[in-house]
Structure formats: C-alpha cells, structure tokens
Design a protein around this motif. Structure first.
Motif, PDB file in Angstrom:
ATOM      1  N   ARG A  80       0.842  -1.186   0.000  1.00  0.00           N
ATOM      2  CA  ARG A  80       0.000   0.000   0.000  1.00  0.00           C
ATOM      3  C   ARG A  80       0.881   1.240   0.000  1.00  0.00           C
ATOM      4  O   ARG A  80       1.883   1.293   0.724  1.00  0.00           O
ATOM      5  N   TYR A  81       0.493   2.233  -0.791  1.00  0.00           N
ATOM      6  CA  TYR A  81       1.240   3.484  -0.831  1.00  0.00           C
ATOM      7  C   TYR A  81       1.014   4.270   0.458  1.00  0.00           C
ATOM      8  O   TYR A  81      -0.103   4.336   0.985  1.00  0.00           O
ATOM      9  N   ASP A  82       2.096   4.857   0.939  1.00  0.00           N
ATOM     10  CA  ASP A  82       2.030   5.742   2.105  1.00  0.00           C
ATOM     11  C   ASP A  82       1.599   7.127   1.616  1.00  0.00           C
ATOM     12  O   ASP A  82       2.412   7.906   1.110  1.00  0.00           O
ATOM     13  N   THR A  83       0.323   7.444   1.769  1.00  0.00           N
ATOM     14  CA  THR A  83      -0.194   8.730   1.317  1.00  0.00           C
ATOM     15  C   THR A  83       0.132   9.869   2.280  1.00  0.00           C
ATOM     16  O   THR A  83      -0.061  11.033   1.943  1.00  0.00           O
ATOM     17  N   GLY A  84       0.656   9.532   3.459  1.00  0.00           N
ATOM     18  CA  GLY A  84       0.975  10.574   4.430  1.00  0.00           C
ATOM     19  C   GLY A  84       2.334  11.204   4.236  1.00  0.00           C
ATOM     20  O   GLY A  84       2.652  12.200   4.887  1.00  0.00           O
ATOM     21  N   HIS A  85       3.163  10.634   3.378  1.00  0.00           N
ATOM     22  CA  HIS A  85       4.509  11.168   3.145  1.00  0.00           C
ATOM     23  C   HIS A  85       4.775  11.272   1.637  1.00  0.00           C
ATOM     24  O   HIS A  85       5.630  10.557   1.106  1.00  0.00           O
ATOM     25  N   PRO A  86       4.053  12.150   0.930  1.00  0.00           N
ATOM     26  CA  PRO A  86       4.366  12.351  -0.493  1.00  0.00           C
ATOM     27  C   PRO A  86       5.698  13.068  -0.640  1.00  0.00           C
ATOM     28  O   PRO A  86       6.017  13.993   0.103  1.00  0.00           O
ATOM     29  N   LEU A  87       6.479  12.632  -1.605  1.00  0.00           N
ATOM     30  CA  LEU A  87       7.829  13.173  -1.768  1.00  0.00           C
ATOM     31  C   LEU A  87       8.074  13.558  -3.223  1.00  0.00           C
ATOM     32  O   LEU A  87       7.545  12.922  -4.151  1.00  0.00           O
ATOM     33  N   LEU A  88       8.898  14.582  -3.403  1.00  0.00           N
ATOM     34  CA  LEU A  88       9.296  15.047  -4.728  1.00  0.00           C
ATOM     35  C   LEU A  88      10.816  15.128  -4.780  1.00  0.00           C
ATOM     36  O   LEU A  88      11.466  15.426  -3.774  1.00  0.00           O
ATOM     37  N   VAL A 102       8.280  12.212  -9.114  1.00  0.00           N
ATOM     38  CA  VAL A 102       7.217  11.983  -8.131  1.00  0.00           C
ATOM     39  C   VAL A 102       7.530  10.666  -7.432  1.00  0.00           C
ATOM     40  O   VAL A 102       7.525   9.600  -8.063  1.00  0.00           O
ATOM     41  N   LEU A 103       7.829  10.749  -6.140  1.00  0.00           N
ATOM     42  CA  LEU A 103       8.285   9.588  -5.374  1.00  0.00           C
ATOM     43  C   LEU A 103       7.254   9.236  -4.305  1.00  0.00           C
ATOM     44  O   LEU A 103       6.832  10.090  -3.531  1.00  0.00           O
ATOM     45  N   SER A 104       6.876   7.974  -4.285  1.00  0.00           N
ATOM     46  CA  SER A 104       5.969   7.459  -3.260  1.00  0.00           C
ATOM     47  C   SER A 104       6.587   6.224  -2.640  1.00  0.00           C
ATOM     48  O   SER A 104       7.355   5.502  -3.286  1.00  0.00           O
ATOM     49  N   LEU A 105       6.235   5.975  -1.389  1.00  0.00           N
ATOM     50  CA  LEU A 105       6.771   4.831  -0.657  1.00  0.00           C
ATOM     51  C   LEU A 105       5.697   3.754  -0.561  1.00  0.00           C
ATOM     52  O   LEU A 105       4.583   4.002  -0.106  1.00  0.00           O
ATOM     53  N   LEU A 106       6.066   2.553  -1.008  1.00  0.00           N
ATOM     54  CA  LEU A 106       5.157   1.413  -0.995  1.00  0.00           C
ATOM     55  C   LEU A 106       5.439   0.578   0.244  1.00  0.00           C
ATOM     56  O   LEU A 106       6.530   0.006   0.383  1.00  0.00           O
ATOM     57  N   ARG A 107       4.464   0.515   1.163  1.00  0.00           N
ATOM     58  CA  ARG A 107       4.618  -0.288   2.383  1.00  0.00           C
ATOM     59  C   ARG A 107       4.287  -1.735   2.057  1.00  0.00           C
ATOM     60  O   ARG A 107       3.149  -2.093   1.784  1.00  0.00           O
ATOM     61  N   THR A 108       5.319  -2.562   2.030  1.00  0.00           N
ATOM     62  CA  THR A 108       5.154  -3.982   1.728  1.00  0.00           C
ATOM     63  C   THR A 108       5.056  -4.778   3.017  1.00  0.00           C
ATOM     64  O   THR A 108       5.258  -4.262   4.119  1.00  0.00           O
ATOM     65  N   GLY A 109       4.778  -6.047   2.868  1.00  0.00           N
ATOM     66  CA  GLY A 109       4.690  -6.906   4.041  1.00  0.00           C
ATOM     67  C   GLY A 109       6.016  -7.487   4.462  1.00  0.00           C
ATOM     68  O   GLY A 109       6.063  -8.358   5.337  1.00  0.00           O
ATOM     69  N   GLU A 110       7.114  -7.014   3.862  1.00  0.00           N
ATOM     70  CA  GLU A 110       8.438  -7.547   4.184  1.00  0.00           C
ATOM     71  C   GLU A 110       9.163  -6.718   5.229  1.00  0.00           C
ATOM     72  O   GLU A 110      10.346  -6.948   5.487  1.00  0.00           O
ATOM     73  N   GLY A 111       8.488  -5.746   5.825  1.00  0.00           N
ATOM     74  CA  GLY A 111       9.102  -4.944   6.886  1.00  0.00           C
ATOM     75  C   GLY A 111       9.701  -3.649   6.404  1.00  0.00           C
ATOM     76  O   GLY A 111       9.737  -2.666   7.132  1.00  0.00           O
ATOM     77  N   VAL A 177      13.102  11.097   7.239  1.00  0.00           N
ATOM     78  CA  VAL A 177      11.865  11.598   6.638  1.00  0.00           C
ATOM     79  C   VAL A 177      10.666  10.745   7.031  1.00  0.00           C
ATOM     80  O   VAL A 177       9.571  11.268   7.289  1.00  0.00           O
ATOM     81  N   VAL A 178      10.866   9.425   7.067  1.00  0.00           N
ATOM     82  CA  VAL A 178       9.771   8.511   7.402  1.00  0.00           C
ATOM     83  C   VAL A 178      10.155   7.700   8.639  1.00  0.00           C
ATOM     84  O   VAL A 178      11.336   7.417   8.860  1.00  0.00           O
ATOM     85  N   PRO A 179       9.185   7.295   9.445  1.00  0.00           N
ATOM     86  CA  PRO A 179       9.485   6.579  10.697  1.00  0.00           C
ATOM     87  C   PRO A 179       9.590   5.070  10.531  1.00  0.00           C
ATOM     88  O   PRO A 179       9.260   4.321  11.456  1.00  0.00           O
ATOM     89  N   TYR A 180      10.040   4.579   9.388  1.00  0.00           N
ATOM     90  CA  TYR A 180      10.181   3.139   9.170  1.00  0.00           C
ATOM     91  C   TYR A 180      11.352   2.895   8.231  1.00  0.00           C
ATOM     92  O   TYR A 180      11.863   3.826   7.590  1.00  0.00           O
TER      93      TYR A 180
END
Length: 282
Positions: A80-88, A102-111, A177-180
């Motif tokens: 799922r895309y992290d919509t709370g941290h849009p990045l450019l 346009v950079l987005s972070l995909l939260r996968t199930g691999e941690g 930038v992100v807490p993970y």
C-alpha cells in the motif's frame, strides 16, 4: 668494451629497468581489463534495457541487493502506498527538459518500504500538480535501481530543500523523513496510468559501469602505462649506446687519458738541499 655494465651505476640502472617495465606492463593490462569489463557491462545493460519493457517482472526479494547484473531488471512488489509522506525529487532532467520526480513509498509486508518513482513532471516541484497514488493494496512493477549517491549524475546536494523534497533517492536520505525502514533500492514505473500527466523515468546505469568518462579514462591510463614502459626501455638503450661509444673511443685512444702527475724535485735540487743541510756543513 662492455665492462661498464658491471659498475655499481649500471647495476642500479639495470635493476630499475627490470622492475619498472613489468610493473608498467601489468598496470597497463589491468587498466585495459577494466575498460573491457565496462564494455561488457555496457552491452549487458543494453540487452537488459531492450528486454526490460517486455520482460516479466520478478519478485523484488529475488533481485536484491542491486548490482550491475540486476540493475534495470523489472521487479514487482505488493503493498500500500504511504499517502501521508508524499515526496518530490526536484531538478531532474528528462530529454533535456528540467522537471522533478514523483516519489511514493510502498509499504510492503516484508518490513521495509520500497521507494517508487511513479513518473516525471516538467517545471518546478509543486505538490499541487501531482496526482494522488492509488489507494488500497496494489502490485507495482518497474525497473530496479540502486540507491543514488552524491557522485551519481543529476544528483544535487539537496541542501536547503523544503519539506517533502529530497536531493537523492536513497535509504540514507529517507531515514529522517519517514518513521520506518526503507529498502536501499528503488524502482521506476515504466507504464504510467492512462490519462496521467506523469511520464515514465527510464532506468539509469549504476555508478562506475557502462561507457562513461571513467571508462575512457581507463583506456587513457592503459596507453599511458604502455608509453611509460617504452620510455624506460628507450632511456636504457640510449644510456647503453652512449656508454658503449665512450668505451670504444677510450679503447681507440680517441679520448685523452688522465693528466700526468707533476714531476718530482730534480736530483740537482736534492743534492743542493743536502749540501745546505747542517750535517753537511758540520
């Protein structure tokens, strides 16, 4: 005639030549092998890029860590895309035009999350122009890329950028930038959604691969080392010929010998001195 070769001076000259020439040849061959390796990697990357658009994506976990062989291959990940941290990522050129990623972070199930470059837009980085990422669970595929560094082409220092912007795409730049945790790699989507203004970002070659300026520097260093080896051989032959000519001239008497020693005192002077001595006077 060649006895001068046994002098300490020529022992040093011969030792230097015997050691220097193999070292120069070895270094030249090593630089040539590095250039040939870059040519091979360039050809492999062109084949990978040509087939990447039609190749079946492979799971991301099977392509990590990114190296010269896996860079540019199609990878896929689900999350799922992290919509709370849009990045450019500003100041990125595409086909000679200035724009931003346009950079987005995909939260996968691999941690770990996967940075995904969804596309490129022209002009200044403006989040109001960026279309929102898809919501819900999605499967994203794209060309796999290694994390960028300051020495990568097109990468700016990133100093003084506003919030939500990055100078380079890497886990080191995202750690604050992100807490993970984030993968030390990213993918660039090659097929953007229909109707979107986002343009696909072609994959770039990893650092120190391909036919770039560093590759041709290796080729230049190859020529330099071989020239050094030839110069050492030329100087040895020149010194040898000079000393040979000097030895030949000395053997033929064409070179004047050492100056004669000054004559000692004459017998008459010795007799006069003895006649003036106290013993003779007595």
């Amino acid at each position: 005639m060649y006895r001068f070769l046994l002098t300490p001076r020529w022992w040093g000259i011969n030792l230097f030549a015997v050691l220097a020439i193999p070292v120069c040849l070895f270094m030249g061959s090593w630089q040539l092998s590095r250039f040939e390796a870059r040519v091979e990697s360039h050809q492999q990357q062109e084949k990978t890029a040509a087939g990447a658009a039609h190749a079946k994506p492979r799971p991301l976990s099977g392509l990590l860590p990114v190296d010269a062989e896996t860079s540019g291959r199609m990878a896929e990940a689900t999350g799922r895309y992290d919509t709370g941290h849009p990045l450019l990522v500003p100041d990125r050129a595409l086909e000679g035009k200035r724009g931003f990623y346009v950079l987005s972070l995909l939260r996968t199930g691999e941690g770990k999350a996967l940075p995904v470059v969804r596309g490129w837009l022209p002009g200044d980085a403006d989040p109001r122009r960026v279309p929102a990422p898809p919501r819900g669970e999605v499967t994203v595929s794209g060309a796999l890329q290694a994390s960028e560094s300051q020495g990568s082409p097109g990468v700016s220092s990133g100093g003084g950028l506003p919030k939500g912007q990055l100078g380079m795409i890497s886990a080191a730049s995202l750690v604050n930038v992100v807490p993970y945790d984030v993968h030390n790699a990213w993918i660039t989507v090659q097929h953007t959604a229909g109707g979107s203004q986002l343009r696909p970002v072609p994959p770039v070659r990893p650092d120190n691969t391909g036919l770039d300026m560093k590759a041709f520097q290796n080729l230049g260093y190859t020529a330099e080392w071989f020239v050094f080896a030839g110069f050492v051989l030329f100087m040895w032959f020149r010194l040898f010929r000079r000393d040979t000519e000097l030895a030949r001239d000395a053997a033929l008497g064409l070179i004047p010998g050492p100056a004669p020693e000054p004559a000692g005192p004459s017998r008459e002077a010795d007799d006069g001195e003895r006649s003036r001595s106290p013993a003779s006077t007595a």
